[in-house]
Design a protein around this motif. Structure first.
Motif, short mmCIF file in Angstrom:
data_model
loop_
_atom_site.label_atom_id
_atom_site.label_comp_id
_atom_site.label_asym_id
_atom_site.label_seq_id
_atom_site.Cartn_x
_atom_site.Cartn_y
_atom_site.Cartn_z
N ALA A 69 0.89 -1.15 0.14
CA ALA A 69 0.07 -0.23 0.03
C ALA A 69 0.97 1.23 -0.12
CB ALA A 69 -0.78 0.06 1.15
N PRO A 70 0.26 2.37 -0.44
CA PRO A 70 1.28 3.72 -0.52
C PRO A 70 1.61 4.22 0.83
CG PRO A 70 -1.19 3.91 -1.27
CD PRO A 70 -1.07 2.40 -1.03
N ALA A 125 7.36 -0.51 3.02
CA ALA A 125 8.00 -1.88 2.17
C ALA A 125 7.56 -1.46 0.78
CB ALA A 125 7.52 -3.00 3.00
N SER A 126 6.68 -0.73 0.43
CA SER A 126 5.88 -0.57 -0.93
C SER A 126 6.68 0.37 -2.04
CB SER A 126 4.53 -0.13 -0.70
OG SER A 126 3.96 -0.15 -2.00
N ARG A 137 6.99 6.12 -2.01
CA ARG A 137 7.75 7.41 -2.25
C ARG A 137 6.99 8.35 -3.49
NH1 ARG A 137 13.77 7.07 0.30
NH2 ARG A 137 13.00 6.02 2.06
N GLY A 138 5.77 7.55 -3.86
CA GLY A 138 5.08 8.49 -5.10
C GLY A 138 5.61 7.68 -6.28
N PRO A 139 5.03 8.25 -7.32
CA PRO A 139 5.27 7.69 -8.67
C PRO A 139 6.65 7.78 -9.37
CG PRO A 139 3.12 8.93 -8.70
CD PRO A 139 3.86 9.12 -7.38
N THR A 140 7.07 6.99 -9.77
CA THR A 140 8.42 6.91 -10.44
C THR A 140 8.31 6.16 -12.01
OG1 THR A 140 9.19 4.97 -9.80
CG2 THR A 140 9.80 6.92 -8.33
N PRO A 141 9.34 6.26 -12.76
CA PRO A 141 8.99 5.43 -13.98
C PRO A 141 8.75 3.96 -13.70
CG PRO A 141 10.96 7.03 -14.28
CD PRO A 141 10.34 7.14 -12.92
N ARG A 142 9.59 3.51 -12.72
CA ARG A 142 9.46 2.25 -12.47
C ARG A 142 8.12 1.76 -11.91
NH1 ARG A 142 11.86 -0.74 -7.03
NH2 ARG A 142 12.25 -2.86 -8.01
N ALA A 146 2.91 2.03 -13.17
CA ALA A 146 1.68 1.18 -13.14
C ALA A 146 1.00 1.04 -11.86
CB ALA A 146 1.94 -0.40 -13.70
N MET A 147 1.72 1.02 -10.77
CA MET A 147 0.79 1.02 -9.57
C MET A 147 -0.24 2.14 -9.39
SD MET A 147 3.55 -0.34 -6.65
CE MET A 147 2.29 -0.68 -5.13
N PHE A 148 0.19 3.25 -9.90
CA PHE A 148 -0.73 4.27 -9.85
C PHE A 148 -1.70 4.46 -11.12
CE2 PHE A 148 2.87 5.41 -7.53
CZ PHE A 148 2.42 5.67 -6.24
#
Length: 197
Positions: A52-53, A57-58, A62-67, A70-72
């Motif tokens: 979870a955001p 451990a998720s 730390r918010g969206p990154t290129p990697r 997709a989680m967002f």
DNA sequence: AGCTTGATTGCCT
DNA sequence: GGCAATCAAGCTA
């Protein structure tokens, strides 16, 4: 022979966006027993983990990154990442920033294809871990962000009752005590046993 | 350093 | 033998 009182088979229920538009900790145990097929190859999910955001451990912490983009993205799509530079891991995106890691499944369909991809014919070693599972199902970065629906993927819920084990997630250095790992109790296809309750 | 695996070692179920 | 615990390889961020 079909009896007159029967009207034919029920339509096969499939898990769609509404199933995933919930917190990962709710979706993860609900995925146990679900049949997962990627291009016709797969089996029954027996082990999952929730992320979870607000969870240190998720990947989404730390918010969206290129990697982790997709989680967002849309719920019900795949989030695929590379771990330790050598394995792929398959996640299902839930509500924004939430995802469920698919850690193990019981092989049922396309076992010979999985055996060839994995380089072993030992059924228990085909999908008993996130990296193994991704390799057996042919999951790569190409699936990252893709919807988990036909024709590429099929998710079919079970009508069997589920007994779930819970425990700490595996391989973490943070939030190691959070019990967000879920497994089908007693399944021989788990990546590892659950700690004794 | 990392949401792992495979091989090795040790111990019972 | 089968399962559980231990250890190092392997690449990207």
């Amino acid at each position: 022979m079909t009896k007159a009182t029967e009207v034919g088979p029920e339509p096969v229920p499939t898990l769609g966006p509404r199933f995933f538009m919930r917190p990962a900790v709710v979706v993860a145990p609900a995925l146990l027993g679900v049949t997962l097929l990627i291009n016709g190859v797969g089996g029954i999910i027996v082990e999952t983990e929730a992320y979870a955001p607000d969870d240190p451990a998720s990947h989404s912490f730390r918010g969206p990154t290129p990697r982790n983009q997709a989680m967002f993205g849309p719920p019900g799509h795949a989030y695929v990442y590379r771990i330790y530079g050598m394995h792929w891991c398959l996640n299902f995106v839930c509500e924004s920033g939430h995802a469920v890691l698919i850690r193990a499944l019981k092989p049922t369909t396309g076992i010979e294809i999985m055996a060839e991809r994995r380089g072993t014919t030992v059924t228990k070693q085909l999908c008993s871990g996130p990296g193994k599972l991704a390799q057996a199902l042919g999951v790569t970065k190409a699936l990252d962000g893709a919807p988990l629906c036909a024709p590429n993927a099929h998710l079919v819920p079970t009508d069997e009752p589920i007994n779930a084990s819970t425990g700490p997630r595996i391989g973490l250095s943070k939030a190691i005590e959070v019990p967000w790992r879920f497994g089908l109790m007693g399944s021989p296809f788990l990546s590892r046993p659950f700690p004794k309750s």
